[in-house]
Design a protein around this motif. Structure first.
Motif, PDB file in Angstrom:
ATOM      1  N   THR A 182       6.388 -25.817   7.116  1.00 41.37           N
ATOM      2  CA  THR A 182       5.065 -25.334   7.504  1.00 41.37           C
ATOM      3  C   THR A 182       4.379 -24.644   6.341  1.00 41.37           C
ATOM      4  N   ASP A 183       5.112 -23.842   5.615  1.00 43.24           N
ATOM      5  CA  ASP A 183       4.547 -23.163   4.455  1.00 43.24           C
ATOM      6  C   ASP A 183       4.125 -24.170   3.391  1.00 43.24           C
ATOM      7  N   LYS A 229       0.884 -25.913   4.413  1.00 43.62           N
ATOM      8  CA  LYS A 229      -0.290 -25.062   4.204  1.00 43.62           C
ATOM      9  C   LYS A 229      -0.744 -25.112   2.744  1.00 43.62           C
ATOM     10  N   ASP A 242      -2.303 -28.451   2.060  1.00 42.74           N
ATOM     11  CA  ASP A 242      -3.601 -28.549   2.731  1.00 42.74           C
ATOM     12  C   ASP A 242      -4.697 -27.855   1.931  1.00 42.74           C
ATOM     13  N   ASP A 301      -3.334 -17.599   1.404  1.00 43.09           N
ATOM     14  CA  ASP A 301      -4.020 -17.400   2.675  1.00 43.09           C
ATOM     15  C   ASP A 301      -5.451 -16.916   2.470  1.00 43.09           C
ATOM     16  N   ARG A 351      -7.513 -19.841   1.397  1.00 35.84           N
ATOM     17  CA  ARG A 351      -7.892 -20.676   2.533  1.00 35.84           C
ATOM     18  C   ARG A 351      -9.076 -20.079   3.284  1.00 35.84           C
TER      19      ARG A 351
END
Length: 442
Positions: free
Chosen positions: A5-6, A9, A12, A103, A106
């Motif tokens: 998952t990390d 991200k 992405d 983060d 993003r």
């Protein structure tokens, strides 16, 4: 699962950044370098980047015993927005410098995508009108020609905007723009205005050519991305074919009405009108940058660079060099000074480069070729000359960036993988230094 998952991200955010750059006209080499650097800075190694004209792909294989993690994004909309391009460039630099984490990057990217344009659309249309007026000055038009060029550019922009909202393909938009420009020229000749109708057509064609993308196509071809270069060149050919169809249709209507637009006057081409040439080029470049949402702080440097570049082009041409070689020297000057100027006003060099070469786009040669073809003559040589000028402009700018950008030791490995100077994105790949956790003693 948490580790995957990390990783997803990170992939992405790198893909979304690459999508923003590619949709704004950045070259494939710049997009690839930026995406690789973002993934590297976020702690992901062994990343493979694949960039084509419409697709971005990132893959990461943690080890030889595990399957690769692959993510893909498609570029569906292309809109030149130098404000968003600048914000994304600053975001990438902050991420690579460790000022922000993934983060926060993003979140900032989501705000850029969803915020829209801060510049009102009517101001953008007026900016295109000023650009048309600048081209009219550049070509030596009288005040009447400049006013008509302003009206024509505004009208074409409004027409293209209307057609774009109805999702008509770009080819038909180019046809409509060329047709409108020629019909305005036919009308001005029919009512007996003291203007050269060919100058009205030429100014509008230069506006249409500004969005063709020759710069990105030649940059991709020179930096080792032939597939993307071929796609961009095909798009440019289709856009030019649309202009040919529109202008030919307008000329045919004029002939049916008994209005002869005559032969093309090449306009200002000597240093006796140097002041008009420099002023016209500066206004044209500055207005194009304004209409492309470039930050206001960059408009004056762009205008100055474009004005001096047009003067350099005229000086070299006066020495007896061909138009293509003169354009190459002027573009070399643009490439040399754009890197430093862009750093001072905190915008990517691509913003300065593309805007500064807009006044030198080969609108006259293309119009001459189109006129000859519409009349059944041999306009191939003129069109080939226009292509040579476009290639000279792109290659001259890129070579100037090669000479201007410093190649540092830390970037050599990346530069060997991705040849070519950076017109947007990081010049030097950096990774975020992560703090080591201290173990308790005892």
């Amino acid at each position: 699962m948490a580790d995957n998952t990390d990783t997803y991200k990170t992939l992405d955010v790198a893909l979304r950044i690459g999508e923003m750059l590619l949709s704004s006209g950045a070259g494939a080499a710049d997009v690839t370098a930026t995406m690789w650097s973002v993934a590297h800075a976020c702690g992901i190694r062994n990343v493979e980047v694949d960039v084509t004209f419409t697709t971005l792909t990132l893959s990461h294989q943690p080890s030889a015993d595990e399957p690769a993690l692959i993510q893909t994004r498609h570029v569906r909309h292309r809109d030149i927005d130098y404000e968003d391009l600048t914000l994304v460039d600053h975001l990438v630099r902050d991420l690579l410098a460790g000022v922000i984490d993934r983060d926060e990057a993003r979140s900032r990217l989501a705000r850029v995508v969803s915020s829209g344009h801060r510049r009102p659309r009517w101001a953008v249309s007026l900016g295109f009108g000023v650009m048309g007026a600048g081209v009219g000055m550049l070509l030596g038009g009288n005040p009447t020609v400049i006013v008509i060029a302003f009206v024509a550019a505004v009208g074409i922009d409004l027409l293209l905007r209307w057609m774009s909202r109805r999702r008509l393909p770009g080819f038909y938009q180019q046809v409509a723009g060329g047709l409108l420009a020629t019909l305005l020229a036919v009308t001005s000749a029919a009512v007996g205005l003291d203007v050269d109708p060919s100058l009205v057509v030429t100014t509008s064609i230069v506006m249409l050519l500004a969005g063709i993308g020759f710069m990105g196509a030649i940059q991709d071809a020179l930096t080792g991305f032939p597939l993307t270069a071929g796609a961009r060149i095909l798009e440019a050919i289709l856009a030019t074919a649309g202009i040919i169809a529109g202008v030919s249709g307008g000329l045919t209507v004029g002939q049916m009405l008994g209005v002869d637009l005559g032969r093309l006057d090449p306009g200002v081409s000597t240093l006796s009108e140097a002041t008009m040439v420099v002023a016209g080029a500066a206004i044209c470049a500055g207005a194009f940058a304004f209409s492309s949402y470039a930050p206001l702080r960059s408009l004056l440097p762009i205008a100055l660079i474009a004005g001096v570049a047009s003067l350099v082009l005229g000086l070299v041409e006066e020495l007896g060099f061909s138009r293509a070689w003169s354009a190459a020297v002027a573009a070399l000057f643009v490439g040399l000074v754009s890197y430093a100027a862009a750093g001072r006003v905190r915008v990517p060099p691509l913003v300065v480069v593309v805007s500064a070469i807009v006044p030198m786009l080969p609108g006259l040669s293309i119009y001459r070729g189109l006129s000859l073809l519409a009349a059944g003559g041999n306009g191939i040589l003129s069109l080939m000359g226009a292509a040579a000028i476009a290639i000279a402009l792109a290659s001259g700018v890129i070579f100037g960036e090669y000479a201007a950008q410093p190649l540092r030791r830390e970037a050599r490995r990346l530069e060997q993988r991705l040849s070519g100077p950076r017109l947007v994105g990081p010049v030097r790949a950096r990774q975020v230094k992560r703090k080591k956790k201290t173990e308790p003693v005892g």
